[in-house]
Design a protein around this motif. Structure first.
Motif, PDB file in Angstrom:
ATOM      1  N   ASP A   7       0.817  -1.208   0.000  1.00 60.44           N
ATOM      2  CA  ASP A   7       0.000   0.000   0.000  1.00 60.44           C
ATOM      3  C   ASP A   7       0.849   1.254   0.000  1.00 60.44           C
ATOM      4  O   ASP A   7       0.550   2.210  -0.707  1.00 60.44           O
ATOM      5  N   HIS A  10       2.563   1.744  -3.351  1.00 55.22           N
ATOM      6  CA  HIS A  10       1.533   2.148  -4.296  1.00 55.22           C
ATOM      7  C   HIS A  10       1.172   3.608  -4.097  1.00 55.22           C
ATOM      8  O   HIS A  10       1.049   4.393  -5.046  1.00 55.22           O
ATOM      9  N   MET A  11       1.035   3.985  -2.810  1.00 53.85           N
ATOM     10  CA  MET A  11       0.660   5.346  -2.461  1.00 53.85           C
ATOM     11  C   MET A  11       1.705   6.336  -2.947  1.00 53.85           C
ATOM     12  O   MET A  11       1.388   7.358  -3.549  1.00 53.85           O
ATOM     13  N   ALA A  14       1.584   6.761  -6.574  1.00 54.35           N
ATOM     14  CA  ALA A  14       0.435   7.556  -6.981  1.00 54.35           C
ATOM     15  C   ALA A  14       0.667   9.029  -6.712  1.00 54.35           C
ATOM     16  O   ALA A  14       0.208   9.878  -7.475  1.00 54.35           O
ATOM     17  N   LEU A  17       2.582  10.414  -9.469  1.00 50.99           N
ATOM     18  CA  LEU A  17       1.678  10.645 -10.598  1.00 50.99           C
ATOM     19  C   LEU A  17       0.866  11.916 -10.379  1.00 50.99           C
ATOM     20  O   LEU A  17       0.667  12.721 -11.300  1.00 50.99           O
ATOM     21  N   LEU A  18       0.414  12.080  -9.141  1.00 57.66           N
ATOM     22  CA  LEU A  18      -0.388  13.252  -8.799  1.00 57.66           C
ATOM     23  C   LEU A  18       0.398  14.532  -9.060  1.00 57.66           C
ATOM     24  O   LEU A  18      -0.136  15.514  -9.566  1.00 57.66           O
ATOM     25  N   PHE A  21       0.294  15.526 -12.523  1.00 55.02           N
ATOM     26  CA  PHE A  21      -0.917  16.280 -12.827  1.00 55.02           C
ATOM     27  C   PHE A  21      -0.789  17.721 -12.348  1.00 55.02           C
ATOM     28  O   PHE A  21      -1.264  18.645 -13.010  1.00 55.02           O
ATOM     29  N   VAL A 105      -5.707  12.342 -18.165  1.00 59.19           N
ATOM     30  CA  VAL A 105      -6.413  11.173 -17.635  1.00 59.19           C
ATOM     31  C   VAL A 105      -6.524  10.084 -18.698  1.00 59.19           C
ATOM     32  O   VAL A 105      -6.369   8.889 -18.398  1.00 59.19           O
ATOM     33  N   VAL A 108      -3.306   8.243 -18.744  1.00 56.48           N
ATOM     34  CA  VAL A 108      -3.169   7.316 -17.616  1.00 56.48           C
ATOM     35  C   VAL A 108      -3.954   6.034 -17.893  1.00 56.48           C
ATOM     36  O   VAL A 108      -3.449   4.917 -17.711  1.00 56.48           O
ATOM     37  N   THR A 109      -5.190   6.210 -18.361  1.00 52.56           N
ATOM     38  CA  THR A 109      -6.003   5.042 -18.688  1.00 52.56           C
ATOM     39  C   THR A 109      -5.317   4.191 -19.737  1.00 52.56           C
ATOM     40  O   THR A 109      -5.256   2.958 -19.629  1.00 52.56           O
ATOM     41  N   ILE A 112      -2.441   2.241 -18.286  1.00 52.40           N
ATOM     42  CA  ILE A 112      -2.898   1.101 -17.480  1.00 52.40           C
ATOM     43  C   ILE A 112      -3.349  -0.030 -18.385  1.00 52.40           C
ATOM     44  O   ILE A 112      -2.964  -1.200 -18.209  1.00 52.40           O
ATOM     45  N   LEU A 116      -1.123  -3.606 -18.144  1.00 49.54           N
ATOM     46  CA  LEU A 116      -1.696  -4.771 -17.469  1.00 49.54           C
ATOM     47  C   LEU A 116      -1.651  -6.058 -18.283  1.00 49.54           C
ATOM     48  O   LEU A 116      -1.216  -7.093 -17.767  1.00 49.54           O
ATOM     49  N   ARG A 127       3.458  -4.600 -11.372  1.00 50.73           N
ATOM     50  CA  ARG A 127       2.532  -4.219 -12.446  1.00 50.73           C
ATOM     51  C   ARG A 127       2.000  -2.815 -12.245  1.00 50.73           C
ATOM     52  O   ARG A 127       2.017  -1.989 -13.157  1.00 50.73           O
ATOM     53  N   GLU A 128       1.522  -2.554 -11.029  1.00 47.92           N
ATOM     54  CA  GLU A 128       0.948  -1.224 -10.804  1.00 47.92           C
ATOM     55  C   GLU A 128       2.021  -0.152 -10.875  1.00 47.92           C
ATOM     56  O   GLU A 128       1.774   0.952 -11.364  1.00 47.92           O
ATOM     57  N   LEU A 132       1.964   3.036 -13.272  1.00 48.00           N
ATOM     58  CA  LEU A 132       2.140   4.402 -12.777  1.00 48.00           C
ATOM     59  C   LEU A 132       3.310   5.087 -13.472  1.00 48.00           C
ATOM     60  O   LEU A 132       3.213   6.249 -13.893  1.00 48.00           O
TER      61      LEU A 132
ATOM     62  N   LEU B 178      -4.183   1.409   3.324  1.00 48.72           N
ATOM     63  CA  LEU B 178      -3.980   2.634   2.577  1.00 48.72           C
ATOM     64  C   LEU B 178      -4.258   2.325   1.126  1.00 48.72           C
ATOM     65  O   LEU B 178      -3.589   1.504   0.537  1.00 48.72           O
ATOM     66  N   VAL B 180      -4.711   3.849  -2.810  1.00 49.90           N
ATOM     67  CA  VAL B 180      -4.484   5.015  -3.655  1.00 49.90           C
ATOM     68  C   VAL B 180      -5.803   5.685  -4.003  1.00 49.90           C
ATOM     69  O   VAL B 180      -5.952   6.903  -3.914  1.00 49.90           O
ATOM     70  N   LEU B 310      -9.698   9.389 -11.637  1.00 50.97           N
ATOM     71  CA  LEU B 310      -8.451   8.642 -11.552  1.00 50.97           C
ATOM     72  C   LEU B 310      -8.538   7.591 -10.448  1.00 50.97           C
ATOM     73  O   LEU B 310      -8.093   6.451 -10.608  1.00 50.97           O
ATOM     74  N   ILE B 313     -10.524   4.762 -11.665  1.00 51.90           N
ATOM     75  CA  ILE B 313      -9.761   3.955 -12.625  1.00 51.90           C
ATOM     76  C   ILE B 313      -8.801   3.024 -11.883  1.00 51.90           C
ATOM     77  O   ILE B 313      -8.721   1.826 -12.159  1.00 51.90           O
ATOM     78  N   PHE B 314      -8.099   3.596 -10.878  1.00 47.64           N
ATOM     79  CA  PHE B 314      -7.161   2.766 -10.134  1.00 47.64           C
ATOM     80  C   PHE B 314      -7.858   1.658  -9.369  1.00 47.64           C
ATOM     81  O   PHE B 314      -7.336   0.564  -9.211  1.00 47.64           O
TER      82      PHE B 314
END
Lengths: 220, 321
Positions: A7, A10-11, A14, A17-18, A21, A105, A108-109, A112, A116, A127-128, A132, B178, B180, B310, B313-314
């Motif tokens: 987690d 991943h966070m 992300a 990535l944020l 943006f 966006v 990003v889609t 992904i 995948l 993978r994630e 990202l 947690l 995302v 987003l 999507i995630f």
């Protein structure tokens, strides 16, 4: 606890990535550089975290490099360039923010959907992370496309490279030398960019790259 | 036993409604005091909003000559809808009589109908400010609502329900770590809450400057007890959004059905603490940022929508793994 490991990694990915943006969203040069510095800080944290969970000490060096070079040295240097060129208050408009964000966006889609199926047989974390990282790379490209100002484009390039590092740290067993080379290449590129800034400025009195098109006679 | 539980749920529901009503002006006052202190001023006392409301309630209503019945019923409708919505959100316990109806979508519908009537009332008297405020409010609403719904959809995909008390149960059970998508949804919901409560980057509640005001422009024609109701409704709305964010993302401390008085006390204390820390954060944020131009609202709320998109999507990605 593998769940928490996953987690947090991943966070952090992300948040990187944020910040991409945020780069797309900002319009003032100053804010763009700030967003880039923040992205690099988070990237360093992500690298350190990956070093901890993969038990790979060389990732700490990557984290240190990212922190010292990209979060401190390059933003400071860019600030000095801006100060010396006296373009502190320049607004860096290009494509409108709305369409840019929609494009972001979609990218990003797309990444992904692309990552995948290709990486069906590796761990979920990798993978994630790859998805990202690819998104960050594409958003870096988009930033370069949508910026008219040379500094904005350079920051886009740097954040693209952040995406590459994010991919590199997510994959287990990536040798340090590769990451060092990438970081070094970016450093060299940055120096060249710096020289270019001043040359463009000397020639055209602006950093707006559309004047380059004019100069080459490509303007429609 | 079931009867006792139902009775308790009814009592808790009444306590909850009175609690949010009692705390709402205090929260607004706290934010004002903190903001004043941060700006180096002394600021009004904490109880000033209570005094304002009681004074307004004692004053006569001055109505415009061409005000229709809609103008007169709107304050009551708006206040009731928002109070009801605030009663749905679990604050200190999930054992509430309205738990079965405490649905996120119902909540959005209540808020939307309150806003609808407010915008109508803004246009009713026919002054230019009212129309201007209404049009701006509707612009913000059309941008904020999709973002809010998208957040709700994300949560609904994750928790597989839109019922608030079930969401609290799920989060308390530690079903999600947690995530995302939850982080993105939180940021998006915060942006929506700022826009909906007319806080600083979108609207300044302390100003009467025609260039910037949105909410104030709509309620400019109200006076006396009507204005008191509308002011109280907007204060309740702030409590509602803070309670909503707290109960979805920080549900710790909320007591569950069948727990003892100690847990209820913990729930109450943590709820007040959450509101207080929310007020501190809001005051810090509001003094830190500058008011946006009206034309940038679209970008701000579009950003909120994209973040929630987003997140969704995630969520699809991680549930697909």
């Amino acid at each position: 606890m593998p769940g928490i490991h996953y987690d947090i990694a991943h966070m952090l990915g992300a948040v990187v990535l944020l910040m991409s943006f945020a780069l797309l969203y900002q319009r003032r040069l100053f804010a763009i550089i700030q967003a880039f510095a923040l992205q690099s800080v988070v990237l360093a944290a992500a690298a350190a975290w990956q070093g901890y969970i993969q038990d790979a000490p060389h990732l700490y060096i990557t984290a240190l490099l990212a922190l010292s070079m990209k979060a401190i040295a390059i933003p400071v240097a860019l600030h000095r360039v801006i100060d010396r060129l006296n373009i502190r208050r320049t607004v860096d408009t290009a494509l409108g923010v709305g369409p840019t964000m929609i494009a972001g966006v979609s990218l990003v889609t797309l990444s992904i959907l692309l990552v995948l199926p290709v990486t069906a047989d590796v761990t979920a974390l990798t993978r994630e992370d790859l998805a990202l990282a690819l998104s960050v790379v594409l958003l870096g490209l988009l930033t370069m496309i949508t910026r008219r100002n040379a500094i904005g484009q350079v920051v886009g390039f740097m954040s693209l490279e952040n995406g590459l590092i994010l991919a590199a740290i997510g994959v287990e067993g990536m040798p340090l030398i590769v990451e060092m080379l990438v970081a070094f290449a970016v450093m060299v590129a940055f120096i060249i960019f710096g020289i270019f800034f001043f040359h463009i400025r000397e020639r055209f009195d602006t950093l707006d790259l559309h004047t380059l098109e004019n100069f080459r006679g490509e303007r429609r | 036993m079931i009867f006792v539980q139902a009775l308790l749920a009814g009592i808790f529901q009444v306590v909850q409604m009175l609690l949010v009503l009692a705390l709402a002006p205090g929260l607004t006052g706290l934010v004002r005091v903190l903001k004043a202190r941060l700006l180096g001023r002394r600021g009004p006392p904490l109880v000033q909003p209570y005094r304002d409301l009681s004074r307004l309630l004692r004053k006569d209503v001055v109505l415009a000559e061409n005000a229709s019945w809609l103008f007169r019923v709107t304050p009551y409708l708006v206040f009731t809808a928002i109070w009801l919505a605030a009663a749905l959100v679990p604050t200190f316990t999930t054992a509430l009589a309205l738990t079965a109806t405490a649905d996120l979508i119902a909540l959005v519908a209540l808020l939307a109908s309150a806003r609808f009537f407010l915008a109508l009332a803004g246009m009713d008297v026919g002054t230019s400010f009212g129309g201007l405020g209404s049009s701006r409010e509707m612009m913000i609403a059309t941008l904020a609502e999709p973002a809010m719904l998208m957040v709700i959809f994300s949560i609904a995909i994750l928790v597989r329900t839109t019922s608030l008390s079930l969401i609290v149960d799920f989060m308390l059970a530690g079903g999600v770590g947690l995530r995302v998508s939850l982080g993105l949804a939180l940021i998006s919901l915060l942006m929506v809450a700022i826009a909906e409560n007319a806080r600083i980057p979108v609207d300044n509640p302390a100003t009467h400057l025609e260039l910037t005001m949105v909410h104030e422009a709509m309620v400019l024609e109200y006076s006396g007890r009507h204005l008191a109701l509308i002011e109280a409704a907007s204060m309740l709305k702030l409590v509602l959004y803070m309670a909503l964010i707290a109960c979805i993302f920080l549900p710790w401390g909320i007591s569950e059905p069948g727990e003892g008085p100690l847990d209820l006390a913990i729930g109450l204390v943590t709820f007040v603490l959450k509101l207080a820390s929310g007020a501190v954060l809001l005051a810090l944020f509001e003094t830190g940022v500058a008011k946006m131009r009206v034309f940038r609202y679209g970008e701000f709320l579009g950003g909120a929508l994209l973040l929630s998109l987003l997140g969704a999507i995630f969520l699809y990605v991680s549930t697909g793994l």
